[in-house]
Enzyme design. Structure first.
Site, PDB file in Angstrom:
ATOM      1  N   SER A 182       0.658  -1.113  -0.462  1.00 31.89           N
ATOM      2  CA  SER A 182      -0.362   0.142   0.183  1.00 31.89           C
ATOM      3  C   SER A 182       0.829   1.529   0.261  1.00 31.89           C
ATOM      4  O   SER A 182       2.016   1.516   0.837  1.00 31.89           O
ATOM      5  CB  SER A 182      -0.872   0.255   1.163  1.00 31.89           C
ATOM      6  OG  SER A 182      -1.658  -1.121   1.167  1.00 31.89           O
TER       7      SER A 182
ATOM      8  N   HIS B   2      -6.261   1.130  -5.643  1.00 31.77           N
ATOM      9  CA  HIS B   2      -5.259   0.349  -6.275  1.00 31.77           C
ATOM     10  C   HIS B   2      -5.444   0.050  -7.869  1.00 31.77           C
ATOM     11  O   HIS B   2      -6.207   0.129  -8.786  1.00 31.77           O
ATOM     12  CB  HIS B   2      -5.512  -1.003  -5.468  1.00 31.77           C
ATOM     13  CG  HIS B   2      -5.183  -1.322  -4.105  1.00 31.77           C
ATOM     14  ND1 HIS B   2      -4.068  -1.780  -3.712  1.00 31.77           N
ATOM     15  CD2 HIS B   2      -5.464  -0.617  -3.438  1.00 31.77           C
ATOM     16  CE1 HIS B   2      -3.617  -0.950  -2.560  1.00 31.77           C
ATOM     17  NE2 HIS B   2      -4.954  -0.494  -2.106  1.00 31.77           N
TER      18      HIS B   2
ATOM     19  N   HIS C 246      -6.007  -8.547  -0.925  1.00 32.00           N
ATOM     20  CA  HIS C 246      -5.718  -9.125   0.594  1.00 32.00           C
ATOM     21  C   HIS C 246      -7.012  -9.710   1.260  1.00 32.00           C
ATOM     22  O   HIS C 246      -7.796  -9.436   0.541  1.00 32.00           O
ATOM     23  CB  HIS C 246      -5.944  -7.858   1.038  1.00 32.00           C
ATOM     24  CG  HIS C 246      -4.458  -6.414   0.824  1.00 32.00           C
ATOM     25  ND1 HIS C 246      -4.774  -5.763   0.048  1.00 32.00           N
ATOM     26  CD2 HIS C 246      -3.255  -6.441   1.612  1.00 32.00           C
ATOM     27  CE1 HIS C 246      -3.310  -4.365   0.301  1.00 32.00           C
ATOM     28  NE2 HIS C 246      -2.766  -4.930   1.049  1.00 32.00           N
TER      29      HIS C 246
ATOM     30  N   TYR D  72      -8.589  -9.084   3.858  1.00 30.14           N
ATOM     31  CA  TYR D  72      -9.577  -8.933   4.082  1.00 30.14           C
ATOM     32  C   TYR D  72     -10.512  -7.981   3.190  1.00 30.14           C
ATOM     33  O   TYR D  72     -11.938  -7.885   3.444  1.00 30.14           O
ATOM     34  CB  TYR D  72      -9.194  -7.606   5.389  1.00 30.14           C
ATOM     35  CG  TYR D  72      -8.289  -6.514   4.908  1.00 30.14           C
ATOM     36  CD1 TYR D  72      -8.743  -5.242   3.844  1.00 30.14           C
ATOM     37  CD2 TYR D  72      -6.610  -6.409   4.206  1.00 30.14           C
ATOM     38  CE1 TYR D  72      -8.246  -4.442   3.179  1.00 30.14           C
ATOM     39  CE2 TYR D  72      -6.280  -5.161   3.782  1.00 30.14           C
ATOM     40  CZ  TYR D  72      -7.191  -4.694   2.978  1.00 30.14           C
ATOM     41  OH  TYR D  72      -5.823  -3.529   2.638  1.00 30.14           O
ATOM     42  N   GLU D  73      -9.888  -7.992   1.228  1.00 27.78           N
ATOM     43  CA  GLU D  73     -10.945  -7.731   0.929  1.00 27.78           C
ATOM     44  C   GLU D  73     -12.350  -8.901   0.275  1.00 27.78           C
ATOM     45  O   GLU D  73     -13.097  -8.380   0.076  1.00 27.78           O
ATOM     46  CB  GLU D  73      -9.807  -7.275  -0.612  1.00 27.78           C
ATOM     47  CG  GLU D  73      -8.925  -5.864  -0.218  1.00 27.78           C
ATOM     48  CD  GLU D  73      -8.510  -6.050  -1.306  1.00 27.78           C
ATOM     49  OE1 GLU D  73      -8.993  -5.391  -2.691  1.00 27.78           O
ATOM     50  OE2 GLU D  73      -7.346  -6.077  -1.300  1.00 27.78           O
TER      51      GLU D  73
ATOM     52  N   ALA E 138       3.501  -1.941   4.350  1.00 25.18           N
ATOM     53  CA  ALA E 138       3.113  -0.765   5.195  1.00 25.18           C
ATOM     54  C   ALA E 138       2.584  -1.411   6.693  1.00 25.18           C
ATOM     55  O   ALA E 138       1.702  -2.357   6.303  1.00 25.18           O
ATOM     56  CB  ALA E 138       2.269   0.102   5.107  1.00 25.18           C
TER      57      ALA E 138
ATOM     58  N   MET F  99      -1.769  -6.444   7.804  1.00 22.83           N
ATOM     59  CA  MET F  99      -2.474  -7.037   6.982  1.00 22.83           C
ATOM     60  C   MET F  99      -2.717  -8.148   5.631  1.00 22.83           C
ATOM     61  O   MET F  99      -3.015  -8.605   5.072  1.00 22.83           O
ATOM     62  CB  MET F  99      -3.455  -6.232   6.900  1.00 22.83           C
ATOM     63  CG  MET F  99      -3.978  -5.736   7.944  1.00 22.83           C
ATOM     64  SD  MET F  99      -5.412  -4.721   7.660  1.00 22.83           S
ATOM     65  CE  MET F  99      -5.114  -3.428   9.418  1.00 22.83           C
ATOM     66  N   SER F 100      -1.126  -8.581   5.329  1.00 22.48           N
ATOM     67  CA  SER F 100      -0.446  -8.844   4.068  1.00 22.48           C
ATOM     68  C   SER F 100       0.618 -10.283   3.814  1.00 22.48           C
ATOM     69  O   SER F 100       1.118 -10.048   5.171  1.00 22.48           O
ATOM     70  CB  SER F 100      -0.828  -7.451   3.109  1.00 22.48           C
ATOM     71  OG  SER F 100       1.117  -7.439   3.273  1.00 22.48           O
TER      72      SER F 100
ATOM     73  N   ASN G 164       3.312   3.570  10.965  1.00 26.86           N
ATOM     74  CA  ASN G 164       3.258   3.762  12.408  1.00 26.86           C
ATOM     75  C   ASN G 164       3.163   2.913  13.922  1.00 26.86           C
ATOM     76  O   ASN G 164       3.286   1.667  13.438  1.00 26.86           O
ATOM     77  CB  ASN G 164       1.405   4.047  12.275  1.00 26.86           C
ATOM     78  CG  ASN G 164       0.571   3.137  12.120  1.00 26.86           C
ATOM     79  OD1 ASN G 164       0.901   2.132  10.767  1.00 26.86           O
ATOM     80  ND2 ASN G 164       0.205   2.258  13.076  1.00 26.86           N
TER      81      ASN G 164
ATOM     82  N   HIS H 270      -5.695   5.013   8.772  1.00 25.40           N
ATOM     83  CA  HIS H 270      -5.437   4.357   7.159  1.00 25.40           C
ATOM     84  C   HIS H 270      -4.315   6.033   6.815  1.00 25.40           C
ATOM     85  O   HIS H 270      -3.533   5.610   6.000  1.00 25.40           O
ATOM     86  CB  HIS H 270      -6.262   3.918   6.253  1.00 25.40           C
ATOM     87  CG  HIS H 270      -5.349   3.218   5.338  1.00 25.40           C
ATOM     88  ND1 HIS H 270      -4.575   2.310   5.500  1.00 25.40           N
ATOM     89  CD2 HIS H 270      -6.294   4.035   3.644  1.00 25.40           C
ATOM     90  CE1 HIS H 270      -4.300   2.672   3.571  1.00 25.40           C
ATOM     91  NE2 HIS H 270      -4.985   3.404   2.742  1.00 25.40           N
TER      92      HIS H 270
HETATM   93 CL1  6GU Z   1      -0.961  -0.670  13.499  1.00 24.38          CL
HETATM   94  N1  6GU Z   1      -1.828  -3.018  12.183  1.00 24.38           N
HETATM   95  C1  6GU Z   1      -1.760  -3.602  11.246  1.00 24.38           C
HETATM   96  N2  6GU Z   1      -2.541  -4.949  11.546  1.00 24.38           N
HETATM   97  N3  6GU Z   1      -1.459  -3.387   9.973  1.00 24.38           N
HETATM   98  C2  6GU Z   1      -1.272  -1.952   9.304  1.00 24.38           C
HETATM   99  C3  6GU Z   1      -0.851  -1.217  10.249  1.00 24.38           C
HETATM  100  C4  6GU Z   1      -1.280  -1.699  12.275  1.00 24.38           C
HETATM  101  N4  6GU Z   1       0.012  -0.036  10.374  1.00 24.38           N
HETATM  102  C5  6GU Z   1       0.047  -0.531   8.996  1.00 24.38           C
HETATM  103  N5  6GU Z   1      -0.743  -1.919   8.954  1.00 24.38           N
END
Ligand code: 6GU
Length: 284
Positions: A35, A66, A88, A90-91, A118, A221-222, A245, A259
């Site tokens: 991403s 995307h 992903h 989750y999609e 990310a 998540m990937s 983050n 996000h």
């Molecule tokens: Cl904090 N968690 C998850 N699951 N995915 C992320 C994230 C956090 N920051 C970017 N992608």
């Protein structure tokens, strides 16, 4: 089904043969762009862009914004193919769909897979904007039986019970570390363990604390499904996480994962990450 690689060998082959007939390029390296990190593909020379929707049997991108395309071309003199836009779980894609492109790359003759993503930082020494070389992973969905290799094993791709203790190529890790030192960015570079969750929720504070206790340095998540399928069919793998983050570990914190922060950090650091990948390509 939700989690099986239920495609036949012939289906992957049909996609690969179509691609081989539609480009003269024969990349040995594939790059899955995370991403906000798809800008890498824009730096390719002698580009050839193929939209996912034009590729037979290829999963389709549904998320607006995307790109959803394969970009063939040369980066730093090396032929490669980039996925601009990944799939992903989750999609709503099955892990068979999420990992479909990896087996197609293998059939194209690709030998090395580079993955970027990310991720949220759990290691307290990581700062927002740092880069983590993935030295290992925890496939959290796997603990609940969610593995992209579940179901019939196609022996033409790999063995029933693949080893994962050497998932991330140590020689490429060393090369990346050397390049970062040359480029003066080793101060923001770490090595660590990446853990994937199903998403799309960010983690609760209790979940973040649990992950930290388990030795996780970055959460996302990937990536892990693609890495598992790549190792199964014998590709070498290298992965980078951009720490976009810091995961929230403290009930008194008023930080909230979102996000926009993820995208802001990728905008800030995409070029550093792209330069690292580009220099690495010349050496593998
Ligand atoms: Cl904090 N968690 C998850 N699951 N995915 C992320 C994230 C956090 N920051 C970017 N992608």
């Amino acid at each position: 089904s939700a989690d099986e690689c239920s495609y036949t060998f012939e289906e992957y082959k049909e996609t690969a043969d179509w691609l081989l007939a539609h480009t003269t390029q024969r990349p040995k390296v594939a790059i899955i762009c995370g991403s906000g990190l798809g800008g890498l593909a824009d730096f390719l020379e002698n580009k050839m862009v193929i939209h996912y929707e034009d590729i037979p049997r290829f999963p389709q991108s549904t998320v607006p914004g995307h790109a959803g395309q394969l970009v063939f071309g040369e980066l730093n003199g090396k032929q490669c193919v980039c996925m601009q836009g990944r799939f992903h779980f989750y999609e709503g894609y099955s892990s068979g769909k999420v990992t479909y492109p990896v087996r197609v790359f293998h059939l194209l003759g690709v030998e090395t897979l580079i993955v970027t993503n990310a991720a949220g930082g759990l290691n307290p020494s990581f700062n927002v904007g740092d880069i983590m070389i993935i030295k290992d992973h925890i496939n959290m969905p796997g603990f609940a039986g969610q593995n992209p290799l579940r179901g019939h094993n196609e022996e033409r791709f790999g063995v029933r019970f693949p080893c994962m203790s050497d998932a991330y190529d140590r020689q490429i890790v060393r090369l990346a570390q050397e390049i970062a030192e040359e480029q003066g960015c080793s101060n923001i570079l770490h090595q660590g363990v990446y853990c994937n969750l199903g998403g799309p929720c960010f983690e609760t504070i209790a979940e973040c604390r649990m992950l930290q206790t388990l030795g996780v340095d970055a959460v996302g998540m990937s990536t892990v499904p693609e890495v598992i399928v790549a190792r199964h069919c014998g590709l070498r793998v290298f992965g980078l996480s951009l720490i976009t983050n810091k995961a929230v570990l403290d009930y008194s914190s008023d930080q909230r994962a979102n996000h926009d922060e993820v995208l802001e950090t990728t905008r800030m650091r995409a070029l550093v990450l792209q330069k690292l990948v580009s220099s690495l390509l010349a050496k593998i």
